[in-house]
Design an enzyme around this catalytic site. Structure first.
Site, short mmCIF file in Angstrom:
data_model
loop_
_atom_site.label_atom_id
_atom_site.label_comp_id
_atom_site.label_asym_id
_atom_site.label_seq_id
_atom_site.Cartn_x
_atom_site.Cartn_y
_atom_site.Cartn_z
N ASP A 67 0.88 -1.26 0.17
CA ASP A 67 -0.19 -0.06 0.04
C ASP A 67 0.94 1.24 -0.08
O ASP A 67 0.46 2.32 -0.05
CB ASP A 67 -0.92 -0.03 1.04
CG ASP A 67 -0.47 0.02 2.38
OD1 ASP A 67 1.06 -0.12 2.76
OD2 ASP A 67 -1.11 0.21 3.48
N SER A 68 2.10 1.12 0.07
CA SER A 68 3.09 2.13 -0.44
C SER A 68 2.83 2.78 -1.68
O SER A 68 3.28 3.97 -1.99
CB SER A 68 4.26 1.81 -0.01
OG SER A 68 4.68 0.82 -0.94
N ASP A 106 -1.04 -6.09 -0.34
CA ASP A 106 -1.40 -5.41 1.09
C ASP A 106 -3.02 -4.96 1.32
O ASP A 106 -3.52 -4.64 0.27
CB ASP A 106 -0.73 -4.04 1.27
CG ASP A 106 0.49 -4.12 2.05
OD1 ASP A 106 0.59 -4.98 2.86
OD2 ASP A 106 1.23 -3.17 1.82
N GLU A 138 -1.21 -5.27 8.77
CA GLU A 138 -0.51 -4.50 9.74
C GLU A 138 -1.08 -4.76 11.11
O GLU A 138 -2.34 -4.92 11.32
CB GLU A 138 -0.25 -3.13 9.62
CG GLU A 138 0.58 -2.63 8.12
CD GLU A 138 0.96 -1.22 7.98
OE1 GLU A 138 0.51 -0.49 9.08
OE2 GLU A 138 1.18 -0.88 6.88
N GLU A 205 9.66 -3.99 10.50
CA GLU A 205 9.98 -2.99 9.77
C GLU A 205 10.58 -1.81 10.85
O GLU A 205 9.77 -1.69 11.86
CB GLU A 205 8.85 -2.10 9.11
CG GLU A 205 9.16 -0.91 8.31
CD GLU A 205 8.09 -0.36 7.30
OE1 GLU A 205 7.41 -0.87 7.00
OE2 GLU A 205 8.33 0.82 6.89
O1 KIV Z 1 3.57 -1.00 1.61
C1 KIV Z 1 4.82 -1.36 1.64
O2 KIV Z 1 5.38 -1.20 0.58
C2 KIV Z 1 5.28 -2.49 2.71
C3 KIV Z 1 6.82 -2.86 2.69
C4 KIV Z 1 7.51 -1.53 2.57
C5 KIV Z 1 6.80 -3.59 3.61
O3 KIV Z 1 4.55 -2.50 3.38
#
Ligand code: KIV
Length: 289
Positions: A67-68, A106, A138, A205
């Site tokens: 979700d980044s 995610d 998460e 993380e």
């Molecule tokens: O959303 C993401 O890219 C992540 C990773 C950085 C672990 O959760």
């Protein structure tokens, strides 16, 4: 809006590699860690598009549709506004562009925290609409019941502890976690709870290194570090960060290329050619026969 795609992962039509390999599986990755030892570390990167997945696939065990993408693709201030529709659309693209790595999507903020039933409804949508092999969410002890609920119903789950970006409004920023004894203890307890609930891996993380090592020793399932430790059972980075697409990256990122500069140079030369009317040239124009 529902984003349903015809999956075409059995063929290599969208893929330049002629001989598709058999895709890795979640149990095969889980089994990499035997009696606390992972002989072959798990290689994981984020991917958001089909073409990016094609380029990463052969080198990676796991592709994470993180979700980044909220910040990286959409320019959002955090991952909090990311929607399930966004994750479904990008998840499907990454599955279409890959044939070897396990693809995990995610679960965005707000799509799983309310109840195990809410989490199952949304996780099953991601599995159906994208063809991904599992989801990541998460949170630690508070999410253990949900993780068990999903796993028992056929949804493989990766947990995520330590610096959990969806909780940025509670944490107050993206600083490293576990700098006092109470916080360190809580992170270890969170990871252990996810492991016991049946997560097949746990992302650790942004924690001080001894915590990442302790968690890796404590868990039966593999840990995947990002700002953790080289002793984790695998590593993940945001691909655009390690490729040098952004000026500012977190301390834990190693830049393996300066792709941002390459793009900027190429575009500057294109702009100069257009302005000088030297593009298109004879090779790029259709001439009468
Ligand atoms: O959303 C993401 O890219 C992540 C990773 C950085 C672990 O959760």
């Amino acid at each position: 809006m529902s984003t349903t795609f015809q999956l075409d992962t059995a063929t290599s039509r969208a893929n330049p590699t002629p001989a598709p390999m058999k895709r890795l599986t979640v149990p095969a990755l889980r089994k990499r860690k035997v009696d606390g030892v992972t002989a072959e570390p798990i290689v994981m990167l984020t991917a958001y598009t089909a073409r990016q997945a094609q380029l990463l696939d052969a080198h990676c065990d796991l592709l994470l549709v993180g979700d980044s993408l909220g910040q990286v693709i959409y320019g959002l201030p955090s991952s909090v506004p990311v929607t399930l529709d966004m994750m479904a659309a990008h998840g499907a693209a990454v599955v279409r562009g890959s044939y070897h790595a396990v693809v995990v999507v995610d679960m965005p903020f707000g799509s799983y925290e309310q109840s195990p039933a809410q989490a199952f409804a949304n996780a099953s949508r991601l599995l159906k609409e994208t063809g991904c092999a599992g989801v990541k969410l998460e949170g630690g002890e508070a999410m253990a019941e949900t993780v068990a609920f999903l796993v028992q119903r056929g949804v493989p789950v990766i947990g995520h502890v330590g610096l959990t970006p969806q909780a940025v409004n509670v944490l107050g920023g993206y600083n490293s976690r576990g700098r006092d004894a109470a916080e360190a203890k809580k992170i270890v307890a969170d990871a252990v709870a996810l492991d016991r609930a049946g997560a097949f891996a746990v992302v650790v993380e942004g924690v001080v290194e001894p915590i990442a090592v302790e968690v890796t020793r404590a868990l039966a399932c593999p840990t995947i570090g990002i700002g953790g430790s080289a002793q984790c059972d695998g590593q993940v980075l945001v691909t655009e960060d390690m490729l040098g697409m952004f000026e500012r990256v977190p301390r834990f990122v190693k830049r393996y290329a300066e792709v941002g500069e390459v793009i900027s140079d190429a575009v500057a030369r294109y702009a100069a050619d257009v302005r000088a009317r030297t593009f298109p040239g004879i090779e790029q124009t259709y001439q009468p026969r």
